[in-house]
Design an enzyme around this catalytic site. Structure first.
Site, PDB file in Angstrom:
ATOM      1  N   THR A 113      -4.296 114.123  63.143  1.00  0.00           N
ATOM      2  CA  THR A 113      -5.516 113.799  62.403  1.00  0.00           C
ATOM      3  C   THR A 113      -5.245 112.569  61.548  1.00  0.00           C
ATOM      4  OG1 THR A 113      -7.043 114.517  60.689  1.00  0.00           O
ATOM      5  CG2 THR A 113      -4.842 115.484  60.618  1.00  0.00           C
ATOM      6  N   GLY A 160      -7.747 107.125  63.671  1.00  0.00           N
ATOM      7  CA  GLY A 160      -7.534 107.236  65.112  1.00  0.00           C
ATOM      8  C   GLY A 160      -7.012 105.997  65.787  1.00  0.00           C
ATOM      9  N   GLY A 200     -11.869 107.825  69.565  1.00  0.00           N
ATOM     10  CA  GLY A 200     -10.671 107.871  68.731  1.00  0.00           C
ATOM     11  C   GLY A 200      -9.495 108.474  69.475  1.00  0.00           C
ATOM     12  N   ASP A 201      -8.497 108.917  68.728  1.00  0.00           N
ATOM     13  CA  ASP A 201      -7.281 109.429  69.358  1.00  0.00           C
ATOM     14  C   ASP A 201      -7.394 110.876  69.826  1.00  0.00           C
ATOM     15  OD1 ASP A 201      -7.415 110.162  66.582  1.00  0.00           O
ATOM     16  OD2 ASP A 201      -5.324 110.818  66.703  1.00  0.00           O
ATOM     17  N   THR A 235     -10.714 115.864  61.259  1.00  0.00           N
ATOM     18  CA  THR A 235     -10.498 116.440  62.579  1.00  0.00           C
ATOM     19  C   THR A 235      -9.980 117.865  62.412  1.00  0.00           C
ATOM     20  OG1 THR A 235      -9.978 114.254  63.377  1.00  0.00           O
ATOM     21  CG2 THR A 235      -9.150 116.063  64.692  1.00  0.00           C
TER      22      THR A 235
END
Lengths: 308, 308
Positions: free
Chosen positions: B226, B229, B205-206, B175
């Site tokens: 990062t 996630g 994802g997050d 990320t």
């Protein structure tokens, strides 16, 4: 006696008493009580909070009275895109689906995501593909059709207006949710919604987002929210209640009060939440004129309400 | 002098020194420094933290070195599905996109979501439709193609394996992100990612989730994460750092340490985060062997690093 408790909601908002006939009000109260009894029976038998919240939400998804599962609102394309999430406070396991179509009980799919997908949140056709693969019950479009929702959509179709489940004077956020404490001391939360009438761009609200519309942590509480999803996302509303308890030592009702009445209103956050803590205390709070809600403790008495 | 600062990351994970040639290491360091300089120049001129983090992330999206924008990994269908989010700590405004394709700079689209959509999070083809309507720059599939990513995907295509940007001995979460404090005392955070190689089910994802991978609040800090996630979603990781500062009175580095080294590991949460507080203190912490990272304060010196 080991405490156990369950609470449910069927949305919040500006509910106009004049729009709610005695028959319709009774139908809402009955549906909420049915969901409570279903979850309570499981808890009484020693089932997990996770099973209880899933079962209670399924009851609310199956009635067309609420904007979740059967009876979900129409999006801008005339389809039903549903969101749901579930969280187990004992291991912080969680699962959610966003923008899924034709799944009879999105909350069941959310639980399967938690248990089988290796992911926390899946969406759209991908979520449908996973549902198919997992043999989750599907229904055709006709099943989800509700003439009242269709008429709501017809009034705004082709415009840029989105409607948070408006009808007449009623500005209502028609999500459903449940929170529970089981006899083993575990907490769980579940939320399910059809989102906003005429919504576009595959908008995702707070319901399927862990920490925003749904959160559970055995250390503190379980929370399910309903309201203007954008504000709840920005406020990370459900996790904020947990954090106020865990880090600031607030009680459940103080923490819920801070978030519902202090944090959310400046963000245009109209709505409310249901919450239960590890002692079985239940809080049902909202900053709108009403919230379809109910709770049931170990005594087995259903307490349901709509207005303040 | 009013403090201002910017920090960036390009992913974290198990980075094997043996796999990283001196030339490749230098390329990473240069790209991180470019992003820092771009954001710093804006901050120096009095621009907002929001403008600075967007500009820095765009630099990282435009290089194929990182798994975001150009150089994003392939999903199970051989496509690039990208996620991004941005948050303005001054008014808690936020915007995010999940699973969007063919948008050159997903972070730019996320900002437009914040400013123009009325929503916080949109997804999939709906997000693409919004990008088209807002005349956000699009690119064809060829633009996103990177032979290294293609080869990664070929190794797992047709299997159920997802890869968090694996290559050889490298278990990397690719990320990118930026956080900044501007001269007016405002904080902002931005995150962008291509997700996991061979991902399925339109997994989210997050990164695009406010409170999980991205969060900013002028009262405390700005955070970009990062890593794995799913763990960051369950931990509501970014908001937890804010809450530990706001409610427990921890300093930025204490709060980050608790989340990165105590909360995330039990959830299989490998990775890290970058953070800046309202005094301009920067923390770059991770629980993996490395994180591509860098920071620049008012002195204008770029400090970049990969390993501990």
């Amino acid at each position: 006696m080991t405490p156990f408790a369950i609470a449910v909601h069927g949305g919040a908002g500006t509910i106009d008493r004049a729009d709610l006939t005695p028959e319709r009000e009774q139908a809402y109260q009955h549906a909420l009580a049915d969901a409570l009894r279903r979850g309570h029976a499981l808890l009484q038998d020693g089932a997990s909070a996770l099973d209880a919240v899933e079962a209670a939400v399924r009851v609310l998804e199956d009635t067309p009275l609420f904007n979740a599962g059967r009876g979900s609102v129409f999006n801008a394309d005339g389809q039903h895109e549903m969101d749901a999430a579930i969280m187990d406070g004992s291991g912080l396991q969680a699962g959610g689906v966003a923008g899924v179509q034709n799944v009879k009980n999105p909350i069941r799919l959310a639980r399967r995501v938690m248990e089988k997908s290796g992911h926390v949140l899946i969406s759209g056709m991908g979520a449908f593909e996973f549902a198919h693969r997992e043999k989750i019950e599907l229904e055709d479009d006709q099943y989800f059709f509700d003439p009242f929702r269709y008429e709501q959509w017809q009034r705004v179709q082709g415009t840029d207006a989105t409607r948070l489940d408006h009808s007449g004077g009623e500005r209502k956020f028609g999500t459903v949710g449940a929170v529970a404490l089981d006899r083993h001391g575990h907490l769980a939360a579940a939320t399910s919604t059809g989102g906003m009438t005429n919504k576009r761009y595959q908008r995702i609200g707070d319901s399927p987002v862990i920490g925003a519309g749904t959160y559970a942590n055995d250390a503190t509480c379980a929370i399910s929210c309903t309201g203007n999803g954008e504000a709840f996302l920005r406020a990370v509303a459900a996790h904020d209640v947990h954090a106020l308890m865990a880090y600031k030592g607030l009680s459940l009702d103080e923490a819920v009060r801070v978030v519902v009445h202090e944090r959310l209103p400046p963000l245009d956050g109209e709505g409310g939440m249901i919450a239960v803590d590890r002692a079985g205390r239940v809080v049902l709070d909202f900053n709108s004129t009403g919230m379809y809600r109910g709770s049931m403790g170990a005594d087995g008495v259903a307490r349901t309400a709509i207005f303040r």
